[in-house]
Design an enzyme around this catalytic site. Structure first.
Site, PDB file in Angstrom:
ATOM      1  CB  ALA A  57      -0.854  -0.136   1.089  1.00 26.44           C
ATOM      2  CD  GLU A  58       0.041   3.835   1.653  1.00 23.20           C
ATOM      3  OE1 GLU A  58      -0.937   4.261   0.525  1.00 23.20           O
ATOM      4  OE2 GLU A  58      -0.112   2.986   2.132  1.00 23.20           O
ATOM      5  CB  THR A  59       7.623   2.214  -0.419  1.00 21.51           C
ATOM      6  OG1 THR A  59       6.960   0.831  -0.733  1.00 21.51           O
ATOM      7  CG2 THR A  59       8.784   1.834  -0.177  1.00 21.51           C
ATOM      8  CG  HIS A  94       0.191   1.792   7.618  1.00 22.15           C
ATOM      9  ND1 HIS A  94      -0.459   2.297   6.888  1.00 22.15           N
ATOM     10  CD2 HIS A  94       0.820   0.666   6.954  1.00 22.15           C
ATOM     11  CE1 HIS A  94      -0.418   1.992   5.194  1.00 22.15           C
ATOM     12  NE2 HIS A  94       0.498   1.130   5.407  1.00 22.15           N
TER      13      HIS A  94
END
Length: 225
Positions: A46-48, A74
């Site tokens: 979802a995210e880096t 998060h």
């Protein structure tokens, strides 16, 4: 290109393969934007998150597999966990981001994130009409909160009976929308927390911001792997 160490952290978990995963890289300086985007795309999380020292604290940026985003809760907690567990940062952490300063403190083996406030603002009539074209039951109003769209239905039953068409929602707005019951002034809704959710949860769309409209603190543990 220098050799980099990348961590994958499961936020809101106390063991691996649970919670909400994010990748974290602590850098000496930013890589080229296209390189950071390519890393996030290959991770397909979802995210880096990418962080670097800025003297007083840390600069922090987040990338989904397709673009840079202005906020991710998060992945911020995941970054704090990496700094605490791998870089021996024991004090409260201040992150400079596109949305202002975010602070994370460590409390009894967990992390506490002070979330910013993004009050929802009404969208224009054209957007409301477009939302009515793709959602059934039809919403009575629409709002924008930072990157998310919110829709307001006439009553609790409309919320509970709503089944999102993820493909149409994704085509309309890649970060999804959020549904919530309409509550008249002076009345309380008996809707449980399950009646509020991201419309794209469980679908093949990038996760968006999952915070409310008021300033509040979020707590969570994180497990690295």
């Amino acid at each position: 290109m220098p050799t980099l160490i990348m961590y994958q952290v499961d936020a809101f978990a106390d063991r691996a393969f649970q919670g909400n995963p994010a990748a974290v890289l602590i850098l000496e300086d930013w890589l080229a934007d296209d390189v950071m985007q390519a890393i996030a795309n290959e991770n397909n999380l979802a995210e880096t998150a990418f962080a670097r020292r800025n003297g007083k604290g840390w600069d922090l940026r987040w990338f989904t597999p397709v673009h840079e985003v202005d906020f991710c809760g998060h992945a911020t907690l995941a970054t704090a966990h990496v700094l605490a567990s791998q870089h021996n940062v024991a004090d409260d952490m201040a992150f400079a981001t596109r949305v202002g300063e975010l602070r994370v403190s460590q409390r009894q083996g967990a992390y506490q994130l002070d979330l910013p406030c993004f009050p929802p603002q009404p969208v224009d009539g054209e957007t409301v009409s477009a939302l009515r074209d793709i959602l059934s039951p039809h919403p009575v109003a629409g709002f924008r909160n930072f990157e998310n769209l919110f829709v307001e239905f006439a009553d609790e039953q409309s919320v509970r009976s709503f089944v999102p068409d993820l493909l149409r929602i994704g085509a309309f707005h890649p970060l999804g929308a959020r549904r919530a019951p309409f509550v008249r002034p002076g009345r309380r809704s008996c809707a449980d927390p399950g009646s509020r959710q991201d419309l794209h949860e469980g679908g093949n769309l990038p996760s968006g911001m999952k915070v409310g409209s008021g300033r509040r603190s979020g707590r969570g543990k994180a497990g690295a792997r």
